[in-house]
Scaffold this active site. Structure first.
Site, short mmCIF file in Angstrom:
data_model
loop_
_atom_site.label_atom_id
_atom_site.label_comp_id
_atom_site.label_asym_id
_atom_site.label_seq_id
_atom_site.Cartn_x
_atom_site.Cartn_y
_atom_site.Cartn_z
N LYS A 1 7.58 -8.06 -4.30
CA LYS A 1 7.84 -8.69 -2.93
C LYS A 1 8.96 -9.49 -2.67
O LYS A 1 9.43 -9.66 -1.74
CB LYS A 1 6.93 -9.48 -3.82
CG LYS A 1 6.49 -10.87 -2.47
CD LYS A 1 5.05 -11.28 -2.35
CE LYS A 1 5.06 -11.96 -1.13
NZ LYS A 1 3.46 -13.40 -1.85
N PHE B 1 0.42 -12.22 -12.06
CA PHE B 1 -0.38 -12.22 -11.80
C PHE B 1 -0.74 -10.83 -11.05
O PHE B 1 0.33 -10.63 -10.58
CB PHE B 1 -1.51 -13.20 -11.25
CG PHE B 1 -2.38 -12.90 -9.88
CD1 PHE B 1 -3.65 -13.28 -10.78
CD2 PHE B 1 -2.15 -13.38 -8.86
CE1 PHE B 1 -4.77 -13.14 -10.02
CE2 PHE B 1 -3.70 -12.61 -7.92
CZ PHE B 1 -4.63 -12.78 -8.52
N GLN B 2 -1.74 -9.84 -11.12
CA GLN B 2 -1.63 -8.51 -10.34
C GLN B 2 -0.54 -8.17 -10.50
O GLN B 2 -0.50 -7.26 -10.10
CB GLN B 2 -2.18 -8.86 -9.04
CG GLN B 2 -3.45 -9.77 -8.36
CD GLN B 2 -4.32 -9.01 -6.96
OE1 GLN B 2 -2.69 -9.44 -5.71
NE2 GLN B 2 -5.11 -9.15 -6.80
N GLU C 1 -9.13 0.64 -1.93
CA GLU C 1 -8.03 0.61 -1.80
C GLU C 1 -8.30 3.05 -2.11
O GLU C 1 -7.57 3.89 -1.88
CB GLU C 1 -6.97 0.43 -3.09
CG GLU C 1 -6.47 -0.45 -2.26
CD GLU C 1 -7.45 -1.37 -2.79
OE1 GLU C 1 -8.15 -1.47 -3.51
OE2 GLU C 1 -6.33 -3.05 -2.91
N MET D 1 -25.48 19.44 -9.21
CA MET D 1 -24.72 20.27 -9.48
C MET D 1 -24.63 20.22 -11.47
O MET D 1 -25.18 20.64 -12.13
CB MET D 1 -23.25 19.90 -8.99
CG MET D 1 -22.32 21.42 -10.20
SD MET D 1 -23.05 23.02 -9.35
CE MET D 1 -22.28 23.36 -7.97
#
Lengths: 606, 170
Positions: A175, A125-126, A63, A497
């Site tokens: 959902k 869940f999630q 993602e 750096m």
């Protein structure tokens, strides 16, 4: 996109699913591409995507890559970038990209799945508190709890993302909302009741600003990403204003390209690794005209020594950017393009009315600037064998200079600063880099997004080996969509750096900045299905660059460069613009090893 | 340069959409950017338009105060930001509930002082009072201070609500 035309704008009263409403709104908002990754909570959207052809979905490999790809797409086109991820980890993985877009003012709409409304708050869940987590990571966010609001929220999200100071917007979609049914409503004609960014500058502020500009003896135009965000017309207005007034122009990292690098009025980038002439011009000016930049700490250096003798004009679309770090004399709130056009008109009016800008003073100011320019601050110690990173970029610039279709993205670190110094941008929207947040792993997915928008262009991610590894999985996406992205790795086996700062500030104790066991990038490229090329000697550089460009496939170049090269010039943290460290080739600059000017105070800063 | 200006105290009224998360946005803005909140009150003030009014008392240098207002104004659900301290005379009030547990003379004295302060006893038992007092923050502080030796047990305060004087509307 003929499928998206006639019927969509009409008020369709037949109930459709929430997922279909989401897609319909995207099409109505002019979206063509979505960068996403499926998961349980967004399955209804993916099912609806499967059954249509108006929207193209690019399946990323993580993602984080989706948001950076959308940023690259957005910044290279001026359109809103769209991301679709699932709930929980899908959303949390997107957070870095959202903050990146927030810091750099990139318009993004990120659709996140969410557990059904009746499960919210139950540690399902999630499940993650996505609106809670992303509140400080976005310009605005929404949780849709009633399907009747879905169309309105979708349209508003796009409006907020692209208008005013652009930024990322999250729409969290439970959902059950996606599976419910209601009628779709098109974008409202009415103005938003509370969100009304000001784009037209106050004529009185313009008049005051031009008052100062007409009288200036040692002026500078300090330009930034706001001009890019205003659109290509704003760059044209800047060029006109610069030539009308004869003022020197410098640009921030985010603004590179708004003034053509080839223009003699352009002094290069300013700030920590900016040019000597740009920084000293800023330090010594008597009138500073800031258009669409935000006095970032990388630009100002030590605040109480920042351009001490100037009157400052600051034009910004975001009133909260004005007087945040630096107190200015004339604030102008408005869109950069509108401000520039208003300044041009006002300047012309003044001159027509007999105002006489001090040409003599300006000429001697330019004389002074030319002596600073002659210092040749980007010079570096040449080599005959080992590849200097600056040399590799000089060659990349030279070999691609004749092309009009070159887009450069970067990761974060030394290579990013060298790219900013050595790549010459003649147009806006050609330079994609993570400026504000400094996100390693940005460049590869961003290049992917750029290439999606510009399929035939030459898109190069100027990279370091450490940053590249942070989103290396996106090579798989690049191969899947046959994107001929070029990953140009300046491989010094160090986090360059970090190593440079450790050398300059921490007694050369290279704590954890060297990477052992790096992959063989040529084999890695081949494993993903890309072409891998390597150069280890100076003499191989041109051939490798030429082949990289000639191959119409994704290429990873492993440019094995000098491990110990430092990026100069450099204003150490906590120092002023006139306390720059120049590179080792400068005769008056000492060794460039920076034993002197870094104060205890400066070490605390990053 | 910017640290030079003195710290000022300001009462700021913010008109916002009454929607979930709006208070978190405002509070998150203050904590995330390191601004002070001395008091903050919020309640719906217009049910038809779903508007809430937040009153926040904050302090900072002139530059910080200007930042706070600009940052608040930038939030999408914010309709208006009004600096009551700067924009002219305003009235500010706070309500406190003060529980005092005492016996004998202390109890009598508490009641007598409450009377002077025009505090109302809104709950009373043999051993306790709950006083309701309204006024400026200073007045409430003074009342609480006087109650301390007289059996002060618990305090609940609303924080400041404020409104401009005269015909001026937000």
């Amino acid at each position: 996109m003929s499928t998206a035309s006639a019927p969509t704008q009409t008020q369709d009263t037949a109930p459709i699913t929430g997922a279909e409403i989401v897609l319909k709104a995207l099409v109505d908002q002019g979206v063509e591409v979505i960068f996403g990754y499926p998961g349980g909570a967004v399955l209804p959207i993916y099912d609806a995507l499967f059954q249509q052809n108006a929207l193209r979905h690019i399946l990323v490999r993580a993602e984080a890559g989706a948001v950076h790809a959308a940023e690259g797409y957005a910044r290279s086109t001026g359109k809103v970038g769209v991301v679709l991820v699932t709930s929980g980890p899908g959303a949390t993985n997107a957070v870095t990209g959202l903050v990146d877009a927030l810091m750099d003012s990139i318009p993004i709409v990120c659709l996140t799945g969410q557990v059904p409304t009746h499960l919210i708050g139950n540690d399902a869940f999630q499940e993650a508190d996505t609106t809670g987590i992303t509140r400080p990571a976005t310009k605005h966010n929404y949780l849709v709890k009633d399907i009747k609001n879905l169309s309105k929220v979708m349209h508003e999200a796009f409006h907020v993302a692209r208008s005013g100071r652009p930024g990322p917007v999250v729409v969290d979609l439970p959902k059950d909302i996606l599976m419910g049914k209601t009628a779709y409503t098109p974008a409202p004609e009415t103005k938003h009741p509370s969100y009304r960014p000001r784009t037209e500058p106050d004529p009185r502020a313009i008049a005051q600003a031009v008052d100062l500009m007409v009288k200036a003896k040692k002026p500078i135009l300090y330009t930034g990403g706001g001009i890019v965000n205003s659109g290509p017309e704003a760059s044209k207005a800047l060029i006109e204003l610069a030539h009308l007034t004869g003022f020197p122009v410098t640009s921030t990292l985010m603004g590179l390209g708004v003034m053509p690098a080839a223009d003699p009025l352009f002094l290069g980038m300013l700030g920590m690794h900016g040019t000597y002439e740009a920084n000293l011009t800023m330090h010594g000016c008597d009138v500073m005209v800031n258009i669409g930049a935000r006095f970032d700490d990388r630009v100002t250096g030590r605040l109480n020594a920042f351009s001490p003798n100037s009157r400052k004009i600051h034009a910004d679309i975001d009133p909260s950017s004005i007087n945040k770090n630096v107190r200015v004399d004339i604030p102008v709130v408005g869109d950069a393009g509108n401000v520039l056009r208003a300044m041009i008109a006002e300047w012309k009016k003044r001159v027509a009315e007999g105002a006489k800008p001090d040409k003599k003073a300006l000429a001697s100011w330019w004389e002074q600037i030319e002596t600073w320019r002659k210092r040749d601050c980007l010079a570096y110690r040449k080599s005959t064998d080992i590849i200097k990173p600056q040399y590799a970029l000089e060659r990349l610039q030279a070999i691609t200079a004749a092309r009009d279709d070159v887009f450069i993205t970067t990761e974060v670190g030394q290579h990013q600063m060298w790219a900013a110094q050595f790549m010459k941008f003649q147009k806006p929207n050609r330079w994609m880099t993570s400026g504000g947040l400094g996100t390693m792993g940005y460049g590869l997915p961003a290049a992917m997004g750029v290439q999606i928008a510009h399929p035939d262009a030459l898109v190069v991610d100027v990279a370091g080996e450490a940053s590249t590894l942070m989103n290396i999985q996106e090579l798989s996406t690049i191969v899947q969509y046959r994107l001929p992205v070029k990953v140009f790795i300046l491989n010094n086996q160090y986090m360059g750096m970090v190593r440079q700062w450790q050398e300059l500030l921490h007694g050369s104790r290279y704590s954890e900045s060297y990477m052992d066991s790096l992959p063989d990038f040529v084999k890695l490229a081949e494993a993903f299905g890309c072409v891998g090329l390597r150069a280890t000697k100076l003499g191989e550089v041109d051939a490798v660059i030429n082949e990289m460009i000639a191959v119409k496939r994704p290429v990873v170049v492993d440019m094995c460069v000098d491990q110990k090269e430092n990026c100069f010039p450099m204003i150490p943290s906590g120092a002023a613009h006139n306390e720059m460290i120049l590179g080792p080739t400068d005769k008056d600059a000492g060794s460039g090893s920076g034993k002197g000017p870094i104060s205890e105070e400066g070490m605390v800063l990053v | 340069m910017n640290q030079a200006s003195p710290i000022q105290r300001r009462t700021i009224a913010v008109l916002v959409d009454n929607e979930p998360g709006i208070l978190a946005r405002v509070v998150g803005l203050f904590s995330g950017r390191g601004y002070n909140i001395e008091s903050l009150t919020v309640a719906e003030t217009d049910a038809d338009k779903h508007l809430s009014r937040i009153t926040v008392v904050t302090s900072g240098s002139e530059m910080v105060i200007e930042q706070i207002k600009a940052q608040l104004d930038r939030l999408v659900p914010v309709h208006r930001v009004s600096d009551l301290t700067q924009e002219g005379p305003h009235v500010a009030r706070e309500l406190a509930l003060v529980k005092v547990i005492s016996k004998g003379n202390d109890r009598v004295e508490a009641l007598r002082i409450a009377d002077i302060f025009r505090a109302k006893a809104i709950d009373s038992t043999i051993g306790s009072f709950v006083f309701e007092i309204t006024g400026s923050g200073e007045k409430i502080n003074a009342f609480i201070e006087l109650m301390a030796p007289l059996g002060l047990a618990e305090v609940s305060r609303t924080g400041i609500v404020a409104i401009a004087r005269g015909e001026k509307r937000m």
